[in-house]
Enzyme design. Structure first.
Site, PDB file in Angstrom:
ATOM      1  N   LYS A   1      -4.256   5.902  14.657  1.00 56.46           N
ATOM      2  CA  LYS A   1      -4.354   5.273  13.337  1.00 56.46           C
ATOM      3  C   LYS A   1      -5.821   5.293  12.882  1.00 56.46           C
ATOM      4  CE  LYS A   1       0.000   4.379  12.870  1.00 56.46           C
ATOM      5  NZ  LYS A   1       0.777   5.136  11.886  1.00 56.46           N
TER       6      LYS A   1
ATOM      7  N   ASP B   1       2.332  -0.985  11.740  1.00 55.59           N
ATOM      8  CA  ASP B   1       1.023  -1.467  11.287  1.00 55.59           C
ATOM      9  C   ASP B   1       0.774  -2.920  11.684  1.00 55.59           C
ATOM     10  OD1 ASP B   1       0.455   0.970  10.209  1.00 55.59           O
ATOM     11  OD2 ASP B   1       1.125   0.462   8.198  1.00 55.59           O
TER      12      ASP B   1
ATOM     13  N   ARG C   1       2.971   5.985  -3.309  1.00 57.55           N
ATOM     14  CA  ARG C   1       4.102   6.808  -3.751  1.00 57.55           C
ATOM     15  C   ARG C   1       4.328   6.668  -5.244  1.00 57.55           C
ATOM     16  NH1 ARG C   1       4.243   5.709   1.508  1.00 57.55           N
ATOM     17  NH2 ARG C   1       5.504   6.946   2.947  1.00 57.55           N
TER      18      ARG C   1
ATOM     19  N   ARG D   1      -8.415  12.319  12.423  1.00 59.90           N
ATOM     20  CA  ARG D   1      -6.980  12.069  12.642  1.00 59.90           C
ATOM     21  C   ARG D   1      -6.153  13.363  12.619  1.00 59.90           C
ATOM     22  NH1 ARG D   1      -5.252   7.032   9.097  1.00 59.90           N
ATOM     23  NH2 ARG D   1      -3.407   7.237  10.410  1.00 59.90           N
TER      24      ARG D   1
ATOM     25  N   ARG E   1      -7.274  -3.225   9.649  1.00 58.70           N
ATOM     26  CA  ARG E   1      -6.304  -4.122  10.294  1.00 58.70           C
ATOM     27  C   ARG E   1      -6.862  -4.751  11.573  1.00 58.70           C
ATOM     28  NH1 ARG E   1      -2.220  -3.495   6.784  1.00 58.70           N
ATOM     29  NH2 ARG E   1      -1.702  -1.367   6.196  1.00 58.70           N
TER      30      ARG E   1
ATOM     31  N   ARG F   1      -6.025   1.689  17.923  1.00 64.91           N
ATOM     32  CA  ARG F   1      -5.780   0.251  17.735  1.00 64.91           C
ATOM     33  C   ARG F   1      -5.404  -0.475  19.025  1.00 64.91           C
ATOM     34  NH1 ARG F   1      -2.958   0.437  11.696  1.00 64.91           N
ATOM     35  NH2 ARG F   1      -4.970   0.376  10.615  1.00 64.91           N
TER      36      ARG F   1
ATOM     37  N   GLY G   1      -4.825   8.061   5.386  1.00 66.64           N
ATOM     38  CA  GLY G   1      -3.912   9.052   5.959  1.00 66.64           C
ATOM     39  C   GLY G   1      -2.719   9.295   5.058  1.00 66.64           C
TER      40      GLY G   1
ATOM     41  N   LYS H   1       0.836  -1.212   0.000  1.00 62.23           N
ATOM     42  CA  LYS H   1       0.000   0.000   0.000  1.00 62.23           C
ATOM     43  C   LYS H   1       0.867   1.256   0.000  1.00 62.23           C
ATOM     44  CE  LYS H   1      -2.809   0.706   3.668  1.00 62.23           C
ATOM     45  NZ  LYS H   1      -2.638   2.000   4.355  1.00 62.23           N
ATOM     46  N   SER H   2       1.853   1.315   0.885  1.00 66.50           N
ATOM     47  CA  SER H   2       2.683   2.524   0.988  1.00 66.50           C
ATOM     48  C   SER H   2       3.411   2.799  -0.327  1.00 66.50           C
ATOM     49  CB  SER H   2       3.739   2.341   2.075  1.00 66.50           C
ATOM     50  OG  SER H   2       3.133   2.327   3.328  1.00 66.50           O
TER      51      SER H   2
HETATM   52  C1  S3P Z   1       2.566   4.958   6.149  1.00 66.98           C
HETATM   53  C2  S3P Z   1       3.161   5.321   7.318  1.00 66.98           C
HETATM   54  C3  S3P Z   1       2.687   4.884   8.651  1.00 66.98           C
HETATM   55  C4  S3P Z   1       1.750   3.698   8.538  1.00 66.98           C
HETATM   56  C5  S3P Z   1       0.734   3.875   7.447  1.00 66.98           C
HETATM   57  C6  S3P Z   1       1.418   4.048   6.105  1.00 66.98           C
HETATM   58  C7  S3P Z   1       3.117   5.473   4.885  1.00 66.98           C
HETATM   59  O1  S3P Z   1       1.984   5.945   9.247  1.00 66.98           O
HETATM   60  O2  S3P Z   1       1.091   3.483   9.760  1.00 66.98           O
HETATM   61  O3  S3P Z   1      -0.109   2.745   7.371  1.00 66.98           O
HETATM   62  O4  S3P Z   1       2.763   4.938   3.820  1.00 66.98           O
HETATM   63  O5  S3P Z   1       3.913   6.395   4.936  1.00 66.98           O
HETATM   64  P1  S3P Z   1       2.765   7.098  10.075  1.00 66.98           P
HETATM   65  O6  S3P Z   1       3.628   7.825   9.151  1.00 66.98           O
HETATM   66  O7  S3P Z   1       1.667   7.976  10.615  1.00 66.98           O
HETATM   67  O8  S3P Z   1       3.494   6.369  11.148  1.00 66.98           O
END
Ligand code: S3P
Length: 443
Positions: A354, A327, A35, A131, A400, A358, A103, A30-31
């Site tokens: 989150k 996560d 990007r 958030r 999650r 959680r 987020g 996902k991350s």
């Molecule tokens: C993420 C960073 C993390 C993670 C989120 C994805 C990202 O959050 O918990 O699921 O893709 O940069 P934080 O940057 O708030 O720790």
């Protein structure tokens, strides 16, 4: 992508854990997908993406970039996209951008929006509106962007008015990759140097992808210094590995199932993300990590994993380890319940902001299943080894939490019913089909 995800999932009464052999490939990270869609959309010319996670969260990013003038063409294979980027100069959207539940979409896009010369409003669902956004508004304001809030200060929806940014060296109070990435992305548009220092190293996908696409980023300890600008960004070929955070659910289920052998294919092995592997191995799990290769030239590390089920024992996980498994704390709590002895997790207060709180969501769900858990302000103390009973649970708007508690349900006596499962589609479309395969393995 399938339109609807079931709102309720069930684990029927049955034998405990998984049995037999299973070969599984979970969806894209996902991350990294967020990007890739963003940076592909900013590079001039055509970037080719494969393995993109086609989940609600990442599709919110794709839709946002499309609203900002980037063209996406979907390839014949799932997860393949051709992105015709804008060269960094986006066009003003005619309505607010909806980041949904994500987020990452909101915080990273805010950084990109700060570099544009037009105002953009970012909004999200009820969970995202709750958030904290001050953590990105503060550094962006120091760089020269202005924020306006429609409601409470520091919460979405907000409007970013950017342009004319100055570089800063931001000392981030939180080990957050979203904050770090937001500042670095804004820094692409800033005059003067931009750097971020974080208290502990968070996931570094933004830094790696910027380097892969031609923007130099120097990392020394926990300080990341941007050495290029938006004009250095080139198009490229990006392959997204399977998401270790999605693999984590099955990893724990397999590790706690004597006699089970699970192979997970092409899992992202970025060392800023592999904390759960270290902790599970410490808990006694047998995990073989295959040769680590690059997903594509200059890309993220990947490997196949083999997990042999056996017994787990309790452990301690402190603040310094949290960013590498942030996560995975919910599924780690399940591993702890299934382990012999006590597990203590602390220094994890970030879990409270989150998609849901959680720590309390996991404590509540596992206690309802008969586990013994003490909630700390920043963690959990879990007594493992007790018997779990099936329960009727609610995911509380958090993907999650739903998936983690369903894993606990695989080891419980009696039936577990999980309501509010639609949120699973934000990160793991197809989870229900993998769960159906897992249930076959209990027979
Ligand atoms: C993420 C960073 C993390 C993670 C989120 C994805 C990202 O959050 O918990 O699921 O893709 O940069 P934080 O940057 O708030 O720790």
């Amino acid at each position: 992508m399938r339109a609807a995800f079931p709102s309720e999932l069930r684990i029927p009464a049955g034998p405990s854990g998984l049995h037999g052999e299973w070969d599984l490939t979970v969806p894209g990270d996902k991350s990294i997908s967020h990007r890739a869609l963003m940076l592909g959309g900013l590079a001039p010319g055509r970037t080719q993406l494969s393995g993109v996670l086609e989940s609600a969260d990442c599709m919110a990013t794709l839709a946002a970039m499309a609203q900002l003038g980037v063209r996406f063409e979907r390839g014949a294979e799932p997860g393949v996209y051709f992105v015709d980027g804008s060269g960094g100069r986006l066009t003003e959207p005619n309505s607010a951008i909806d980041c949904g539940n994500s987020g990452t979409a909101m915080r990273l896009l805010a950084g990109i929006m700060a570099g544009q010369t037009f105002p953009v409003t970012l909004d999200g669902d009820a969970s995202l509106r709750g958030r904290p956004m001050q953590r990105i508004a503060e550094p962006l304001a120091l760089m020269g962007a202005k924020f306006e809030y429609a409601g409470p200060r520091g919460r979405a929806p907000f409007t970013v008015m950017g342009g004319g940014l100055n570089g800063i060296h931001y000392q981030s109070p939180t080990a957050s990759a979203q904050v770090k990435s937001c500042v670095l992305l804004a820094g692409l548009y800033a005059t003067g140097a931009t750097a971020v220092t974080e208290p502990l190293l968070s996931r570094d996908h933004t830094e790696r992808m910027l380097r892969q696409l031609g923007v130099a980023v120097e990392t020394a300890g926990c300080t990341h210094r941007l050495l290029g600008t938006i004009d250095d960004l080139n198009p490229g070929v990006i392959e997204v590995p399977a998401d270790i955070s999605s693999a984590a659910f099955w990893m724990v289920a397999a590790a706690a199932s004597p006699g089970c052998r699970l192979t997970l294919r092409g899992v992202g092995m970025n060392p800023t993300r592999t904390g759960l592997l270290d902790v599970l191995i410490r808990m006694g799990a047998q995990i073989e990590i295959g040769p680590v290769t690059a997903a594509c030239e200059g890309g993220e590390p990947v490997a196949d994993l083999v997990i042999w089920g056996g017994g787990l024992r309790g452990t301690e996980v402190h603040e310094d380890e949290i960013p590498r498994l942030v996560d995975e704390v919910p599924i780690l709590a399940v591993a702890a319940v299934l382990a012999e002895g006590e597990t203590r997790i602390d220094g994890a207060a970030e879990l409270r902001v989150k998609e849901s709180d959680r720590l309390s969501a996991m404590a509540r769900g596992l206690v309802a299943m008969g586990a013994q858990i003490e909630e700390l302000p920043d963690g959990l103390v879990i007594q493992g080894g007790g018997r779990l009973r099936g329960a009727e649970l609610d995911a509380g708007h958090d993907h999650r939490i739903a998936m983690s508690l369903l894993m606990a349900g695989l080891f419980a006596e009696g039936e577990t019913r999980m309501h509010g499962c639609a949120f699973i589609a934000t990160s793991y479309p197809g989870f229900d089909m993998h769960l159906a395969q897992a249930l076959e393995m209990r027979k």
